[in-house]
Design a protein around this motif. Structure first.
Motif, PDB file in Angstrom:
ATOM      1  N   PRO A  74       0.721  -1.283   0.013  1.00 18.45           N
ATOM      2  CA  PRO A  74       0.019  -0.098  -0.060  1.00 18.45           C
ATOM      3  C   PRO A  74       0.863   1.164   0.086  1.00 18.45           C
ATOM      4  CG  PRO A  74      -0.100  -1.124   2.149  1.00 18.45           C
ATOM      5  CD  PRO A  74       0.549  -1.989   1.064  1.00 18.45           C
ATOM      6  N   PHE A  75       0.495   2.122  -0.661  1.00 25.18           N
ATOM      7  CA  PHE A  75       1.247   3.618  -0.962  1.00 25.18           C
ATOM      8  C   PHE A  75       1.555   4.279   0.697  1.00 25.18           C
ATOM      9  CE2 PHE A  75       0.279   4.733  -5.671  1.00 25.18           C
ATOM     10  CZ  PHE A  75       0.844   3.703  -5.741  1.00 25.18           C
ATOM     11  N   LYS A  76       0.467   3.919   1.575  1.00 26.91           N
ATOM     12  CA  LYS A  76       0.726   4.390   2.849  1.00 26.91           C
ATOM     13  C   LYS A  76       1.983   3.876   3.552  1.00 26.91           C
ATOM     14  CE  LYS A  76      -2.188   0.868   5.401  1.00 26.91           C
ATOM     15  NZ  LYS A  76      -3.580   0.834   6.046  1.00 26.91           N
ATOM     16  N   GLN A  77       2.201   2.732   3.193  1.00 31.89           N
ATOM     17  CA  GLN A  77       3.636   2.230   3.616  1.00 31.89           C
ATOM     18  C   GLN A  77       4.851   2.884   3.258  1.00 31.89           C
ATOM     19  OE1 GLN A  77       5.387  -1.754   3.522  1.00 31.89           O
ATOM     20  NE2 GLN A  77       3.589  -2.559   5.013  1.00 31.89           N
ATOM     21  N   ILE A  78       4.670   3.124   1.719  1.00 26.77           N
ATOM     22  CA  ILE A  78       5.709   4.037   1.181  1.00 26.77           C
ATOM     23  C   ILE A  78       5.865   5.404   1.834  1.00 26.77           C
ATOM     24  CG2 ILE A  78       6.715   5.056  -0.970  1.00 26.77           C
ATOM     25  CD1 ILE A  78       5.145   2.867  -2.466  1.00 26.77           C
ATOM     26  N   ASP A  79       4.687   6.002   2.244  1.00 21.07           N
ATOM     27  CA  ASP A  79       4.633   7.333   2.770  1.00 21.07           C
ATOM     28  C   ASP A  79       5.436   7.254   4.181  1.00 21.07           C
ATOM     29  OD1 ASP A  79       3.065   8.461   0.560  1.00 21.07           O
ATOM     30  OD2 ASP A  79       1.226   8.076   1.456  1.00 21.07           O
ATOM     31  N   THR A  80       5.139   6.091   4.734  1.00 17.89           N
ATOM     32  CA  THR A  80       5.619   6.115   6.069  1.00 17.89           C
ATOM     33  C   THR A  80       7.368   5.852   6.079  1.00 17.89           C
ATOM     34  OG1 THR A  80       3.885   4.882   7.064  1.00 17.89           O
ATOM     35  CG2 THR A  80       6.037   4.194   8.134  1.00 17.89           C
ATOM     36  N   ILE A  81       7.696   4.995   4.901  1.00 21.51           N
ATOM     37  CA  ILE A  81       9.219   5.128   4.887  1.00 21.51           C
ATOM     38  C   ILE A  81       9.710   6.363   4.521  1.00 21.51           C
ATOM     39  CG2 ILE A  81      11.090   4.071   3.475  1.00 21.51           C
ATOM     40  CD1 ILE A  81       9.911   2.200   5.257  1.00 21.51           C
ATOM     41  N   ILE A  82       9.062   7.203   3.597  1.00 21.04           N
ATOM     42  CA  ILE A  82       9.595   8.776   3.284  1.00 21.04           C
ATOM     43  C   ILE A  82       9.668   9.455   4.426  1.00 21.04           C
ATOM     44  CG2 ILE A  82       8.858  10.702   1.915  1.00 21.04           C
ATOM     45  CD1 ILE A  82       8.214   8.602  -0.364  1.00 21.04           C
ATOM     46  N   SER A  83       8.490   9.260   5.477  1.00 23.26           N
ATOM     47  CA  SER A  83       8.734  10.064   6.600  1.00 23.26           C
ATOM     48  C   SER A  83       9.779   9.776   7.503  1.00 23.26           C
ATOM     49  CB  SER A  83       7.271   9.916   7.361  1.00 23.26           C
ATOM     50  OG  SER A  83       6.912   8.628   7.915  1.00 23.26           O
ATOM     51  N   TRP A  84       9.857   8.536   7.460  1.00 22.28           N
ATOM     52  CA  TRP A  84      11.375   8.088   8.546  1.00 22.28           C
ATOM     53  C   TRP A  84      12.598   8.300   7.838  1.00 22.28           C
ATOM     54  CZ3 TRP A  84      10.209   2.063   9.681  1.00 22.28           C
ATOM     55  CH2 TRP A  84       9.420   1.944  10.599  1.00 22.28           C
ATOM     56  N   ALA A  85      12.707   8.463   6.724  1.00 19.85           N
ATOM     57  CA  ALA A  85      13.987   8.849   6.076  1.00 19.85           C
ATOM     58  C   ALA A  85      14.181  10.536   6.397  1.00 19.85           C
ATOM     59  CB  ALA A  85      13.980   8.839   4.581  1.00 19.85           C
ATOM     60  N   LYS A  86      13.395  11.145   6.612  1.00 19.22           N
ATOM     61  CA  LYS A  86      13.388  12.886   6.538  1.00 19.22           C
ATOM     62  C   LYS A  86      14.501  13.151   7.826  1.00 19.22           C
ATOM     63  CE  LYS A  86       9.254  14.339   4.038  1.00 19.22           C
ATOM     64  NZ  LYS A  86       8.026  14.943   3.991  1.00 19.22           N
ATOM     65  N   PRO A  87      14.127  12.686   8.810  1.00 20.07           N
ATOM     66  CA  PRO A  87      14.776  13.400  10.188  1.00 20.07           C
ATOM     67  C   PRO A  87      16.259  13.386   9.756  1.00 20.07           C
ATOM     68  CG  PRO A  87      13.050  12.106  10.779  1.00 20.07           C
ATOM     69  CD  PRO A  87      13.069  11.792   9.391  1.00 20.07           C
ATOM     70  N   ILE A  88      16.756  12.031   9.163  1.00 20.45           N
ATOM     71  CA  ILE A  88      18.356  11.791   9.164  1.00 20.45           C
ATOM     72  C   ILE A  88      18.752  12.028   7.742  1.00 20.45           C
ATOM     73  CG2 ILE A  88      18.198  10.164  10.894  1.00 20.45           C
ATOM     74  CD1 ILE A  88      18.395   7.680   8.639  1.00 20.45           C
ATOM     75  N   ASN A  89      17.785  12.806   6.985  1.00 20.32           N
ATOM     76  CA  ASN A  89      18.151  13.177   5.482  1.00 20.32           C
ATOM     77  C   ASN A  89      18.574  11.654   4.762  1.00 20.32           C
ATOM     78  OD1 ASN A  89      18.144  15.008   3.459  1.00 20.32           O
ATOM     79  ND2 ASN A  89      20.503  15.736   3.868  1.00 20.32           N
ATOM     80  N   ALA A  90      17.996  10.791   4.628  1.00 17.94           N
ATOM     81  CA  ALA A  90      18.232   9.737   4.060  1.00 17.94           C
ATOM     82  C   ALA A  90      17.724   9.479   2.680  1.00 17.94           C
ATOM     83  CB  ALA A  90      17.715   8.427   4.804  1.00 17.94           C
ATOM     84  N   LEU A  91      18.122   8.875   1.659  1.00 13.75           N
ATOM     85  CA  LEU A  91      17.463   8.329   0.444  1.00 13.75           C
ATOM     86  C   LEU A  91      16.524   7.440   0.650  1.00 13.75           C
ATOM     87  CD1 LEU A  91      20.742   7.982  -1.672  1.00 13.75           C
ATOM     88  CD2 LEU A  91      19.221  10.137  -1.293  1.00 13.75           C
ATOM     89  N   VAL A  92      15.352   7.310  -0.143  1.00 11.75           N
ATOM     90  CA  VAL A  92      14.489   6.268  -0.402  1.00 11.75           C
ATOM     91  C   VAL A  92      14.709   5.504  -1.529  1.00 11.75           C
ATOM     92  CG1 VAL A  92      12.146   5.350  -0.293  1.00 11.75           C
ATOM     93  CG2 VAL A  92      12.987   7.142   1.161  1.00 11.75           C
ATOM     94  N   PHE A  93      15.027   3.982  -1.432  1.00 16.36           N
ATOM     95  CA  PHE A  93      14.944   3.148  -2.690  1.00 16.36           C
ATOM     96  C   PHE A  93      13.511   2.147  -2.617  1.00 16.36           C
ATOM     97  CE2 PHE A  93      19.096   4.346  -2.592  1.00 16.36           C
ATOM     98  CZ  PHE A  93      19.775   4.194  -3.724  1.00 16.36           C
TER      99      PHE A  93
END
Length: 341
Positions: free
Chosen positions: A159-178
């Protein structure tokens, strides 16, 4: 490679309802893009400034670890300004939020996982101070399935909501998402196209896994699948179009590989300024076996950049011990993408 040489391979399914492990054999560009308008009496020309090619070439030679065979560095078009590679080394955590056994991403609670990832980034930065180490979350967005499912495709889209979660997790540490894709009976083109809205984001990149591409109708996991150059070029074309359409910096495409047969006709894989290709040496085993796999399928069949996968559990079984950053930066070529499972 003969079957006996990879006897330790298992063929698990990344199923959401089955506990399993995936066992296998084993500083951004300083310049920015600018346009200068040059006027004459009759014409107006726009000149686009590119990367510092002298610096780029120097970095690529360093990454090749002074290879003398002519394979490395690979001859390819220069990337667009803002390219991540070879200016950064990407340190990624891999997994899926529905399972604690698909990888470290999903196994540990968010705060603990992010702290551990940042610790690995620091280790890599210490091991090679010449390349900036940056974090990434590598999320399995499409998982292969043993059951055919509603569309008879043997794959499940998260589900796209899971992708949204991963993107939100990446933000605080300025991480890329694959976003990683296991196509099952579907195609690279079909599965990557449905992720375009996310791939249009500047910090989101792509991974594709040949292991679960079953071109002859087999059940995923019953044998090792493969991609040919056309499959990979489909992903490259989609990413390149996204970059051009949205005026983005280059996308990184990670391709997993742990046998020769998983990637066919590698010489026909295209290289373009909009996409940076990483052939990632996937799989667990002893240090000797993993190095042999890296030499056989990654070093000897050069595409552009290389990666290396490390398993916290399966690389530390028996008398095995996981490679350290200090050991891996001595490889030829040096892996620029590191994935932990």
């Amino acid at each position: 490679m003969k079957k006996s040489a990879i006897a330790f391979i298992t063929l698990p399914l990344l199923l959401l309802n089955i506990s399993c492990e995936k066992g296998k054999a084993a500083d951004a560009v300083n310049g920015t893009e600018k346009s200068d308008t040059v006027k004459t009496d009759t014409t107006e020309k726009t000149t686009t400034l590119t990367i510092d090619t002298v610096d780029f070439n120097k970095r690529m030679v360093a990454l090749s670890n002074n290879d003398t065979t002519g394979r490395w560095p690979v001859k390819a078009p220069y990337p667009l300004p803002g390219a991540l590679l070879p200016y950064n080394r990407i340190i990624a955590y891999y997994g899926n939020l529905y399972s604690t056994r698909m990888g470290i991403l999903g196994e540990l609670p968010r705060k603990e996982m992010l702290a551990k990832l940042q610790g690995e980034v620091a280790k890599w930065q210490a091991a090679d101070s010449t390349v900036k180490a940056i974090p990434a979350l590598h999320y399995i967005a499409v998982t292969a399935q043993g059951a055919p499912g509603k569309n008879n495709m043997h794959r499940m889209r998260m589900p796209f909501k899971q992708i949204d979660t991963i993107i939100s997790w990446a933000k605080p540490i300025n991480a890329l998402v694959f976003l990683d894709v296991q196509v099952g009976h579907s195609t690279v083109k079909a599965e990557v196209e449905q992720l375009e809205q996310y791939l249009a984001l500047p910090n989101v990149h792509l991974g594709i896994d040949p292991e679960f591409s079953m071109k002859n109708g087999e059940r995923p996991g019953s044998k090792i699948g493969h991609f040919n150059a056309e499959d990979i070029n489909d992903a490259i074309d989609i990413l390149a179009n996204i970059v051009r359409k949205n005026k983005l910096t280059p996308k990184v495409l990670v391709i997993h590989r742990f046998t020769q047969g998983m990637v066919k006709n590698y010489k026909a894989i295209k290289t373009v300024p909009e996409v940076q290709i990483v052939m990632d040496m996937d799989g667990f085993g002893s240090k000797i076996l993993k190095k042999s796999t890296y030499l056989s399928y990654i070093y000897r069949e050069p595409v552009q950049f290389t990666g290396f996968k490390l398993f916290y559990k399966n690389d530390n079984k028996k008398d095995w011990k996981m490679y350290s950053p200090e050991e891996l930066v001595k490889f030829t070529p040096k892996p620029i993408y590191i994935q932990y499972q």
